[in-house]
Scaffold this active site. Structure first.
Site, PDB file in Angstrom:
ATOM      1  N   HIS A  59     -34.683  41.543  -3.725  1.00  0.00           N
ATOM      2  CA  HIS A  59     -34.804  42.682  -4.643  1.00  0.00           C
ATOM      3  C   HIS A  59     -33.452  43.392  -4.595  1.00  0.00           C
ATOM      4  O   HIS A  59     -32.798  43.403  -3.544  1.00  0.00           O
ATOM      5  CB  HIS A  59     -35.824  43.714  -4.174  1.00  0.00           C
ATOM      6  CG  HIS A  59     -37.224  43.223  -4.025  1.00  0.00           C
ATOM      7  ND1 HIS A  59     -37.684  42.648  -2.878  1.00  0.00           N
ATOM      8  CD2 HIS A  59     -38.278  43.285  -4.876  1.00  0.00           C
ATOM      9  CE1 HIS A  59     -38.962  42.351  -3.031  1.00  0.00           C
ATOM     10  NE2 HIS A  59     -39.358  42.720  -4.224  1.00  0.00           N
ATOM     11  N   ASP A  79     -32.984  45.387  -1.518  1.00  0.00           N
ATOM     12  CA  ASP A  79     -32.818  44.684  -0.239  1.00  0.00           C
ATOM     13  C   ASP A  79     -31.334  44.461   0.023  1.00  0.00           C
ATOM     14  O   ASP A  79     -30.856  44.596   1.147  1.00  0.00           O
ATOM     15  CB  ASP A  79     -33.474  43.298  -0.245  1.00  0.00           C
ATOM     16  CG  ASP A  79     -34.915  43.332  -0.680  1.00  0.00           C
ATOM     17  OD1 ASP A  79     -35.570  44.361  -0.471  1.00  0.00           O
ATOM     18  OD2 ASP A  79     -35.368  42.307  -1.241  1.00  0.00           O
TER      19      ASP A  79
END
Ligand code: XLS
Ligand code: NI
Ligand code: NI
Length: 445
Positions: free
Chosen positions: A109, A112
């Protein structure tokens, strides 16, 4: 794959060497017992059948916190209080991990990879910086991006949804995140781009205009598709179904719901489905059912290859260790011609109490071995048993004569009815379920 650390970089797993295949008699927890990446099964190397990808969020960001307590895992890349510094450390640790484990892909993501900034522009700037660094790492290691995605569910602004939010201002924020995450995915050569709609759903239908929200979701997805295609993204857009959690009801409930949504809004050419085992079981299906359903509708995209706990009604995201399930899904995947542009993203986490650094290696190694075993057993069943033949035999009445005409759509209802009136009661034909089950178990060795 060889380890390729740039000189001067910190080594995060100094006690762990390249994970090697040692065979099923090995007792070494840090070796493969079944996954032998170059071994040819059914015409191609295991690594090409399985296309493993590490999930950045669980493995490098998840510290084990849950609604009842804080994180338990003290990762050496998670020490700086400066969020960008921590993001670079995490990236170094991640690529060392991918290389030592010998996987070819990863997934992330936006949040992240890089932290959220003070506003949309700063967030995008951070993501761009980390994307450049990740690009270098990919080049050095040969590891590729299976898919990128945007986290449109953690920040409080998304509490009522992202693309389906009743507040237009939130929808625009979601768009800015998707645009930036698509840019990152394109720049990193990602094969796919995922939408998981954790908060695209509702807690109560009383305060929700479902039709409006679905229309908005479709418009949002089509605009993301248009942007991606105009900017060089040739990969597949994927929708990841999940029936609930965090929302009470999520619109992308299961494969069948997503297929009908995509067809209704004419999105089925660009969007396929990323199927997660634990989401399938939450929807009351097996993983095998969801995978077969996606193939049936030409909607198969990729897999989030974890498993749930059969006694729990939530997403426990465990590493897949069920050999029986692994065999069943590999039977389907082999029969349907493989994963194509998809892969097997673990989307799994070690338990909260698994706090040794090596545990993240052991979790992945074990799941890779389970799937390698599933692949070899499924191939053996297809090559050396009566399984496929028995299954085909059940349908043999459609192979010729009138049955074939029916299958080809060439008999009308009256013609069919006339055939019945001219024949005796059909003889009973056993479904032989126990025989099928016994063949599978005989080959699990
Ligand atoms: C959560 C989902 C999520 C997606 C990516 O349940 O599985 O991790 O895979 O947003
Ligand atoms: Ni997932
Ligand atoms: Ni999940």
């Amino acid at each position: 794959m060889s380890i390729n650390l740039t000189l001067g970089e910190k080594e995060y797993f100094p006690n762990i060497k390249q994970i090697e295949y040692e065979g099923r008699d090995s007792d070494n927890p840090l070796a493969f017992k079944f996954y032998d990446s170059e071994k040819i099964v059914s015409g191609k190397p295991m690594r090409e059948h399985l296309k493993f990808a590490v999930a950045y969020w669980h493995t490098f960001c998840g510290t084990g916190s849950d609604p009842f307590g804080p994180g338990t895992k003290h990762f050496p890349w998670n020490v700086s209080s400066n969020q960008m510094e921590a993001a670079y450390a995490r990236l170094d640790a991640a690529f060392e991990f991918f290389s030592k484990l010998g996987v070819d892909y990863y997934c992330f993501h936006d949040r992240d990879l890089a932290p959220e900034g003070n506003d949309a522009n700063e967030s995008e700037e951070y993501l761009q910086q980390l994307t450049q660094a990740a690009k270098k790492k990919q080049k050095e290691s040969g590891v590729k991006l299976l898919w990128g995605t945007a986290n449109l569910f953690s920040h409080p602004r998304f509490m009522n949804g992202a693309a389906t939010n009743p507040d237009f201002n939130v929808v625009t924020y979601a768009a800015s995140q998707v645009k930036a995450a698509l840019d990152a995915t394109i720049s990193l050569g990602g094969d796919n781009y995922v939408f998981w709609g954790g908060r695209e759903g509702y807690s109560s239908l009383l305060n929700t205009n479902m039709k409006k929200e679905l229309d908005h979701l479709a418009i949002f997805l089509s605009k993301a598709r248009d942007y991606g295609r105009a900017n060089g993204f040739n990969g597949t857009f994927l929708i990841e179904p999940k029936p609930m959690e965090p929302s009470k009801h999520q619109y992308d409930f299961d494969v069948a719901a997503v297929v009908s949504f995509l067809k209704h809004y004419d999105l089925e050419n660009d969007f396929k489905i990323n199927i997660e085992n634990n989401h399938a079981t939450l929807a009351g299906h097996t993983f095998a059912h969801e995978i077969q359903t996606a193939y049936n509708f030409n909607a198969f995209g990729s897999l989030d290859i974890n498993q749930g706990d059969p006694h729990n009604g939530w997403d426990t995201d465990e590493f897949l260790n069920n050999i029986y399930d692994a065999v069943h899904i590999m039977l389907i995947i082999l029969n349907e011609g493989g994963l194509k542009s998809g892969g097997m993203n673990f989307d799994a986490k070690t338990r909260r109490s698994s706090t040794d650094l090596e545990d993240i290696f052991i979790g992945h190694i074990h799941a890779m071995d389970t799937l390698a075993r599933g692949l070899m057993i499924a191939d053996d069943i297809l090559q050396n048993s009566e399984y496929q033949n028995l299954k085909n035999q059940r349908y043999k009445s459609f192979d010729d004569n009138k049955g074939l005409l029916f299958s080809d759509g060439k008999l009308n209802l009256e013609e069919l009815a006339n055939l019945a009136s001219n024949q005796d009661e059909p003889s009973l034909s056993s479904g032989k379920q126990e025989l099928f089950e016994s063949i599978i178990n005989k080959h699990i060795k």
